[in-house]
Scaffold this motif. Structure first.
Motif, PDB file in Angstrom:
ATOM      1  N   PRO A  16       0.837  -1.206   0.000  1.00 49.46           N
ATOM      2  CA  PRO A  16       0.000   0.000   0.000  1.00 49.46           C
ATOM      3  C   PRO A  16       0.872   1.256   0.000  1.00 49.46           C
ATOM      4  O   PRO A  16       1.911   1.305   0.663  1.00 49.46           O
ATOM      5  CB  PRO A  16      -0.789  -0.115   1.306  1.00 49.46           C
ATOM      6  N   PHE A  18       0.497   5.763  -0.293  1.00 43.85           N
ATOM      7  CA  PHE A  18      -0.445   6.879  -0.273  1.00 43.85           C
ATOM      8  C   PHE A  18       0.256   8.157  -0.727  1.00 43.85           C
ATOM      9  O   PHE A  18       1.476   8.183  -0.904  1.00 43.85           O
ATOM     10  CB  PHE A  18      -1.030   7.048   1.131  1.00 43.85           C
ATOM     11  N   TYR A  19      -0.551   9.191  -0.908  1.00 43.21           N
ATOM     12  CA  TYR A  19      -0.035  10.468  -1.387  1.00 43.21           C
ATOM     13  C   TYR A  19      -0.300  11.550  -0.342  1.00 43.21           C
ATOM     14  O   TYR A  19      -1.232  11.439   0.462  1.00 43.21           O
ATOM     15  CB  TYR A  19      -0.677  10.826  -2.727  1.00 43.21           C
ATOM     16  N   ASP A  20       0.526  12.583  -0.366  1.00 43.14           N
ATOM     17  CA  ASP A  20       0.435  13.585   0.691  1.00 43.14           C
ATOM     18  C   ASP A  20      -0.892  14.341   0.684  1.00 43.14           C
ATOM     19  O   ASP A  20      -1.276  14.943   1.690  1.00 43.14           O
ATOM     20  CB  ASP A  20       1.616  14.557   0.624  1.00 43.14           C
ATOM     21  N   ASP A  22      -3.789  12.791   0.265  1.00 37.79           N
ATOM     22  CA  ASP A  22      -4.839  11.875   0.713  1.00 37.79           C
ATOM     23  C   ASP A  22      -5.362  12.288   2.089  1.00 37.79           C
ATOM     24  O   ASP A  22      -4.614  12.808   2.933  1.00 37.79           O
ATOM     25  CB  ASP A  22      -4.304  10.441   0.788  1.00 37.79           C
ATOM     26  N   ASP A  26      -9.599   8.577   4.799  1.00 38.53           N
ATOM     27  CA  ASP A  26      -9.592   7.561   3.744  1.00 38.53           C
ATOM     28  C   ASP A  26      -8.469   6.544   3.945  1.00 38.53           C
ATOM     29  O   ASP A  26      -8.633   5.358   3.642  1.00 38.53           O
ATOM     30  CB  ASP A  26      -9.431   8.226   2.373  1.00 38.53           C
ATOM     31  N   VAL A  27      -7.335   7.016   4.434  1.00 36.76           N
ATOM     32  CA  VAL A  27      -6.156   6.156   4.565  1.00 36.76           C
ATOM     33  C   VAL A  27      -6.303   5.174   5.723  1.00 36.76           C
ATOM     34  O   VAL A  27      -5.947   3.991   5.601  1.00 36.76           O
ATOM     35  CB  VAL A  27      -4.887   7.013   4.750  1.00 36.76           C
ATOM     36  N   ILE A  30      -8.152   1.833   5.102  1.00 38.70           N
ATOM     37  CA  ILE A  30      -7.411   0.987   4.154  1.00 38.70           C
ATOM     38  C   ILE A  30      -6.294   0.242   4.876  1.00 38.70           C
ATOM     39  O   ILE A  30      -6.120  -0.972   4.698  1.00 38.70           O
ATOM     40  CB  ILE A  30      -6.834   1.841   3.007  1.00 38.70           C
ATOM     41  N   MET A  31      -5.541   0.960   5.703  1.00 41.58           N
ATOM     42  CA  MET A  31      -4.447   0.322   6.428  1.00 41.58           C
ATOM     43  C   MET A  31      -4.968  -0.695   7.435  1.00 41.58           C
ATOM     44  O   MET A  31      -4.373  -1.762   7.621  1.00 41.58           O
ATOM     45  CB  MET A  31      -3.583   1.388   7.113  1.00 41.58           C
ATOM     46  N   VAL A  41       4.494   7.562   2.070  1.00 40.32           N
ATOM     47  CA  VAL A  41       3.689   8.685   1.599  1.00 40.32           C
ATOM     48  C   VAL A  41       4.489   9.388   0.503  1.00 40.32           C
ATOM     49  O   VAL A  41       5.627   9.809   0.733  1.00 40.32           O
ATOM     50  CB  VAL A  41       3.365   9.666   2.739  1.00 40.32           C
ATOM     51  N   ARG A  69      -5.442  16.200   5.836  1.00 43.28           N
ATOM     52  CA  ARG A  69      -4.657  15.472   4.839  1.00 43.28           C
ATOM     53  C   ARG A  69      -3.334  14.998   5.440  1.00 43.28           C
ATOM     54  O   ARG A  69      -2.850  15.553   6.431  1.00 43.28           O
ATOM     55  CB  ARG A  69      -4.387  16.361   3.616  1.00 43.28           C
ATOM     56  N   LEU A  70      -2.746  13.989   4.802  1.00 47.70           N
ATOM     57  CA  LEU A  70      -1.492  13.423   5.309  1.00 47.70           C
ATOM     58  C   LEU A  70      -0.381  14.468   5.379  1.00 47.70           C
ATOM     59  O   LEU A  70       0.447  14.443   6.293  1.00 47.70           O
ATOM     60  CB  LEU A  70      -1.045  12.250   4.428  1.00 47.70           C
TER      61      LEU A  70
END
Length: 230
Positions: A16, A18-20, A22, A26-27, A30-31, A41, A69-70
């Motif tokens: 998996p 992710f993007y910064d 995201d 949402d993250v 998923i994790m 990230v 956001r991340l």
């Protein structure tokens, strides 16, 4: 396989990521659903940071978690290692990665996958024969005036096979010396140690050769060998 090829050969590309931009909301599921404790990230396709479940669970408690956001979290920097780097070059950087995966970048700095940190540690241990049935021998020598080639030649003359070698500095009572640490194999470890001491080398440490009862016999054997030399 060369050790500069180890990372590429053990690269995991289905992890998996992710993007910064995201959202935390949402993250996190998923994790949790994939039982992942840590993930890279990316920013612009490049590995920049790592996010962990504790990071997300803490962020979830904030009032604006739905829009958080991340990139707004205080996540540790983790730009990743190069896929062609030698294991020895990345080993000292492993503590900077707070979880069990290390992000890997290609030659353009773009995310390529991850490698399991434990795999790196175990491979380095195999290279230096740490944890196998070889023996450890450490000699304490002065900081200068000692020729390593002479010590290696002496070990080999005593039918010892050197599997790996390292050195470090030790200080005691304001006295600084060098510790030479060998991992080796030999059919007669006791005689090897005895010969090293006979030649004046200070044996700092050896793998256990004897139990408590045999230690008395060892000292008696040393006395006999000393008398023979006289």
């Amino acid at each position: 396989m060369l050790q500069s090829q180890f990372i590429e050969a053990h690269l995991e590309t289905d992890c998996p990521v992710f993007y910064d931009d995201d959202f935390v909301a949402d993250v996190l599921p998923i994790m949790q659903r994939q039982h992942v404790s840590c993930a890279p990230v990316l920013s612009g396709g490049k590995p920049e940071r790592l996010v962990t479940l504790p990071d997300l669970l803490a962020a979830e408690q904030t009032t604006d978690s739905d829009t958080l956001r991340l990139k707004e979290l205080p996540l540790p920097q983790a730009s990743g290692v190069d896929a062609g780097e030698h294991l020895f070059d990345i080993f000292r950087r492993l503590p900077h990665f707070p979880c069990d995966v290390v992000p890997v970048a290609d030659d353009k700095g773009m995310f390529a996958g991850v490698i399991d940190k434990q795999q790196v540690i175990e491979q380095v241990a195999r290279i230096f024969h740490v944890g196998d049935d070889s023996l450890t021998l450490e000699l304490e020598v002065p900081k200068s005036g000692v020729k390593l080639s002479e010590i290696i030649a002496l070990l080999e003359r005593n039918e010892a096979t050197i599997l790996s070698f390292g050195m470090y500095t030790a200080t005691s009572d304001n006295h600084e010396s060098i510790i030479l640490s060998f991992r080796l194999q030999t059919h007669d470890f006791f005689r090897l140690v005895q010969n090293l001491e006979h030649y004046g080398y200070q044996v700092h440490y050896t793998s256990q050769m004897f139990n408590a009862e045999d230690e008395v016999l060892r000292e008696k054997a040393r006395e006999i060998l000393y008398l023979i030399d006289l």
